[in-house]
Design a protein around this motif. Sequence first.
Motif, PDB file in Angstrom:
ATOM      1  N   GLU A  81       0.701  -1.227  -0.082  1.00 31.73           N
ATOM      2  CA  GLU A  81      -0.015  -0.075  -0.193  1.00 31.73           C
ATOM      3  C   GLU A  81       0.863   1.263  -0.011  1.00 31.73           C
ATOM      4  OE1 GLU A  81      -2.791  -0.014   3.253  1.00 31.73           O
ATOM      5  OE2 GLU A  81      -3.808  -1.811   2.501  1.00 31.73           O
ATOM      6  N   LEU A  82       1.832   1.242   0.829  1.00 29.31           N
ATOM      7  CA  LEU A  82       2.760   2.265   0.876  1.00 29.31           C
ATOM      8  C   LEU A  82       3.421   2.652  -0.441  1.00 29.31           C
ATOM      9  CD1 LEU A  82       4.291   1.691   4.483  1.00 29.31           C
ATOM     10  CD2 LEU A  82       2.831   3.522   3.769  1.00 29.31           C
ATOM     11  N   ARG A  83       4.115   1.696  -1.027  1.00 26.60           N
ATOM     12  CA  ARG A  83       4.569   1.640  -2.299  1.00 26.60           C
ATOM     13  C   ARG A  83       3.651   2.249  -3.460  1.00 26.60           C
ATOM     14  NH1 ARG A  83       6.577  -3.039  -2.290  1.00 26.60           N
ATOM     15  NH2 ARG A  83       5.267  -4.052  -3.550  1.00 26.60           N
ATOM     16  N   THR A  84       2.510   1.863  -3.392  1.00 30.64           N
ATOM     17  CA  THR A  84       1.557   2.190  -4.368  1.00 30.64           C
ATOM     18  C   THR A  84       1.202   3.483  -4.249  1.00 30.64           C
ATOM     19  OG1 THR A  84       0.597   0.025  -4.586  1.00 30.64           O
ATOM     20  CG2 THR A  84      -0.797   1.861  -5.443  1.00 30.64           C
ATOM     21  N   ILE A  85       1.072   3.936  -2.987  1.00 35.88           N
ATOM     22  CA  ILE A  85       0.660   5.511  -2.677  1.00 35.88           C
ATOM     23  C   ILE A  85       1.868   6.578  -3.087  1.00 35.88           C
ATOM     24  CG2 ILE A  85      -0.159   7.141  -0.969  1.00 35.88           C
ATOM     25  CD1 ILE A  85      -1.509   4.773   0.338  1.00 35.88           C
ATOM     26  N   ASN A  86       3.014   5.828  -2.709  1.00 37.31           N
ATOM     27  CA  ASN A  86       4.283   6.777  -2.937  1.00 37.31           C
ATOM     28  C   ASN A  86       4.614   7.084  -4.450  1.00 37.31           C
ATOM     29  OD1 ASN A  86       5.451   7.690  -0.261  1.00 37.31           O
ATOM     30  ND2 ASN A  86       5.855   5.623  -0.027  1.00 37.31           N
ATOM     31  N   SER A  90       4.521  10.471  -6.459  1.00 35.85           N
ATOM     32  CA  SER A  90       5.370  10.867  -7.148  1.00 35.85           C
ATOM     33  C   SER A  90       4.982  11.350  -8.773  1.00 35.85           C
ATOM     34  CB  SER A  90       6.439   9.911  -7.282  1.00 35.85           C
ATOM     35  OG  SER A  90       7.687  10.178  -8.145  1.00 35.85           O
ATOM     36  N   GLY A  91       4.101  10.519  -9.313  1.00 35.91           N
ATOM     37  CA  GLY A  91       3.554  10.936 -10.633  1.00 35.91           C
ATOM     38  C   GLY A  91       2.709  12.304 -10.430  1.00 35.91           C
ATOM     39  N   LEU A  92       2.050  12.476  -9.393  1.00 37.10           N
ATOM     40  CA  LEU A  92       1.166  13.634  -9.420  1.00 37.10           C
ATOM     41  C   LEU A  92       1.951  14.809  -9.146  1.00 37.10           C
ATOM     42  CD1 LEU A  92      -1.747  12.052  -7.051  1.00 37.10           C
ATOM     43  CD2 LEU A  92      -1.982  13.010  -9.515  1.00 37.10           C
ATOM     44  N   LYS A  93       3.017  14.704  -8.391  1.00 33.32           N
ATOM     45  CA  LYS A  93       3.828  15.909  -8.244  1.00 33.32           C
ATOM     46  C   LYS A  93       4.551  16.298  -9.467  1.00 33.32           C
ATOM     47  CE  LYS A  93       5.095  15.382  -3.149  1.00 33.32           C
ATOM     48  NZ  LYS A  93       6.080  15.151  -2.188  1.00 33.32           N
ATOM     49  N   THR A  94       4.729  15.130 -10.352  1.00 29.23           N
ATOM     50  CA  THR A  94       5.430  15.469 -11.595  1.00 29.23           C
ATOM     51  C   THR A  94       4.256  16.396 -12.634  1.00 29.23           C
ATOM     52  OG1 THR A  94       6.665  13.390 -11.453  1.00 29.23           O
ATOM     53  CG2 THR A  94       6.472  14.433 -13.829  1.00 29.23           C
ATOM     54  N   LYS A  95       3.244  15.763 -12.728  1.00 22.69           N
ATOM     55  CA  LYS A  95       2.240  16.620 -13.162  1.00 22.69           C
ATOM     56  C   LYS A  95       2.004  17.882 -12.663  1.00 22.69           C
ATOM     57  CE  LYS A  95      -0.309  12.838 -14.757  1.00 22.69           C
ATOM     58  NZ  LYS A  95      -1.644  11.910 -14.723  1.00 22.69           N
ATOM     59  N   LEU A  96       2.232  17.952 -11.462  1.00 23.20           N
ATOM     60  CA  LEU A  96       2.054  19.427 -10.612  1.00 23.20           C
ATOM     61  C   LEU A  96       3.054  20.570 -11.111  1.00 23.20           C
ATOM     62  CD1 LEU A  96      -0.043  20.967  -8.887  1.00 23.20           C
ATOM     63  CD2 LEU A  96       1.519  20.241  -6.915  1.00 23.20           C
ATOM     64  N   GLU A  97       4.482  20.085 -11.233  1.00 27.47           N
ATOM     65  CA  GLU A  97       5.455  20.663 -11.484  1.00 27.47           C
ATOM     66  C   GLU A  97       5.470  21.052 -12.971  1.00 27.47           C
ATOM     67  OE1 GLU A  97       8.522  18.237 -10.348  1.00 27.47           O
ATOM     68  OE2 GLU A  97       8.598  18.417  -8.289  1.00 27.47           O
ATOM     69  N   ALA A  98       4.682  20.203 -13.713  1.00 28.42           N
ATOM     70  CA  ALA A  98       4.458  20.509 -15.245  1.00 28.42           C
ATOM     71  C   ALA A  98       3.459  21.522 -15.482  1.00 28.42           C
ATOM     72  CB  ALA A  98       4.302  19.265 -15.961  1.00 28.42           C
ATOM     73  N   THR A 112      -3.010  12.170   2.245  1.00 26.72           N
ATOM     74  CA  THR A 112      -3.677  11.915   3.701  1.00 26.72           C
ATOM     75  C   THR A 112      -3.791  10.479   3.724  1.00 26.72           C
ATOM     76  OG1 THR A 112      -4.950  14.002   3.382  1.00 26.72           O
ATOM     77  CG2 THR A 112      -6.014  12.198   4.749  1.00 26.72           C
ATOM     78  N   LYS A 113      -3.951   9.853   2.681  1.00 28.86           N
ATOM     79  CA  LYS A 113      -3.960   8.195   2.733  1.00 28.86           C
ATOM     80  C   LYS A 113      -2.818   7.831   3.185  1.00 28.86           C
ATOM     81  CE  LYS A 113      -5.534   4.360   0.004  1.00 28.86           C
ATOM     82  NZ  LYS A 113      -6.057   3.934  -1.222  1.00 28.86           N
ATOM     83  N   LEU A 114      -1.430   8.324   2.548  1.00 23.62           N
ATOM     84  CA  LEU A 114      -0.311   7.813   3.094  1.00 23.62           C
ATOM     85  C   LEU A 114       0.069   8.104   4.504  1.00 23.62           C
ATOM     86  CD1 LEU A 114       2.642   6.971   2.178  1.00 23.62           C
ATOM     87  CD2 LEU A 114       3.320   9.265   2.061  1.00 23.62           C
ATOM     88  N   LYS A 115      -0.461   8.958   5.354  1.00 21.86           N
ATOM     89  CA  LYS A 115      -0.297   9.136   6.615  1.00 21.86           C
ATOM     90  C   LYS A 115      -1.035   7.871   7.584  1.00 21.86           C
ATOM     91  CE  LYS A 115       0.598  14.224   6.544  1.00 21.86           C
ATOM     92  NZ  LYS A 115       0.034  15.567   6.953  1.00 21.86           N
ATOM     93  N   GLY A 153      13.911  -1.285  -4.034  1.00 22.50           N
ATOM     94  CA  GLY A 153      12.620  -0.419  -4.778  1.00 22.50           C
ATOM     95  C   GLY A 153      13.456   0.986  -5.081  1.00 22.50           C
ATOM     96  N   LYS A 154      14.167   1.398  -4.351  1.00 22.24           N
ATOM     97  CA  LYS A 154      14.947   2.882  -4.703  1.00 22.24           C
ATOM     98  C   LYS A 154      15.805   2.599  -5.928  1.00 22.24           C
ATOM     99  CE  LYS A 154      14.861   4.625  -0.039  1.00 22.24           C
ATOM    100  NZ  LYS A 154      15.816   5.007   1.122  1.00 22.24           N
ATOM    101  N   ASN A 155      16.687   1.500  -6.010  1.00 20.53           N
ATOM    102  CA  ASN A 155      17.698   1.099  -7.166  1.00 20.53           C
ATOM    103  C   ASN A 155      16.984   0.757  -8.299  1.00 20.53           C
ATOM    104  OD1 ASN A 155      18.955  -1.363  -8.764  1.00 20.53           O
ATOM    105  ND2 ASN A 155      20.417  -0.016  -7.608  1.00 20.53           N
ATOM    106  N   ARG A 156      15.584   0.012  -8.289  1.00 25.15           N
ATOM    107  CA  ARG A 156      14.894  -0.003  -9.354  1.00 25.15           C
ATOM    108  C   ARG A 156      14.336   1.611 -10.212  1.00 25.15           C
ATOM    109  NH1 ARG A 156      11.521  -5.574  -7.774  1.00 25.15           N
ATOM    110  NH2 ARG A 156      13.482  -7.009  -8.291  1.00 25.15           N
TER     111      ARG A 156
END
Length: 330
Positions: A81-86, A90-98, A112-115, A153-156
Amino acid sequence: MTGLSACAYAAAFGALQMIPTRVVPGLESLKPVQKELAPLRKAGEVLDNQLSEERKTVEKFVASNPDLKAHLDQRSVVRRELRTINLAISGLKTKLEAGDNTVQEKLNENQTKLKEVQAKMPALNEQLTNLSVKQPEIKGAVLAYEKTLAEIGKNRAARKVHEDKIKTEGNYYQFWQEMGGLTGRIMLAILIVFVLHKKVLLWIFQVPGLILFPLTFYFFFKEKPDFFVYGVFICGLVTVAQFSFFGEHMPKIFPMHLRGTGGSFATNVGGRMIGTSAAFVNTELITKSIAPANTPPFAYIAISAAIIGGTVFLVGMILTAILPKLPEGE
């Protein structure tokens, strides 16, 4: 015709289909990417071996502690669950920065769900402590295993950034290879109207292929990478055009009562059984015999593709010379 079909398929499988994933990664323009990717891959191998050993240790504890299995399953669910939410964050932040402000609300929901999911971990860690009362080393083994999983996970994720660049470049060359194939089919359809002698029609594609395959995969790839894409286009053209020729004219080589059988034999035995084995010949026979140990094989796969392409087009020209004449009116 069986031999001609085998030659065309060999050019496709032994050279063209190697381009996106086995040849392009060795281009000069991607060397900086490969340089950054190499230590990440090496670190990934070390982590995979480490995880394998740690998994064995955890499995030994599970065998002697039945309650531990259920607990580890719960921890696994939370980690997923944590991996999926993170990943979503990450994808949403990329879109926001764009500049896509429409994702802000969804980003807030995921944070909120992550917390909420993270809040489950203290209770799980307490349960793990209780399960480790009699064997304190259990907790250390489980936490070490999970830490290694996180590092993997970080390596991949780090590797994916570079691998995506290589994949994008491979897709670019594959696109032009496919465009070359489409152009070849169109050219064949046009030339059939003007070139009545079918041997000459085949030679129109085989002669350039005999020259272009070695030139593209040996010279352009290594010495003139800017020209490589043009070579790929033409190699796709001269190869795929032959497939269209075989589909239209190959059955007519055989007597009427053998057309289905003859055409199928030539395509399936010559092309799909013999011709496709050129991929194996490239990577397992030629490349392994010429590539030094512990060296990236990309350049050597390109050399093998040049050898295979030049050879099968030469053989194809010879076989075309002895090709039976088509019946009158066909």
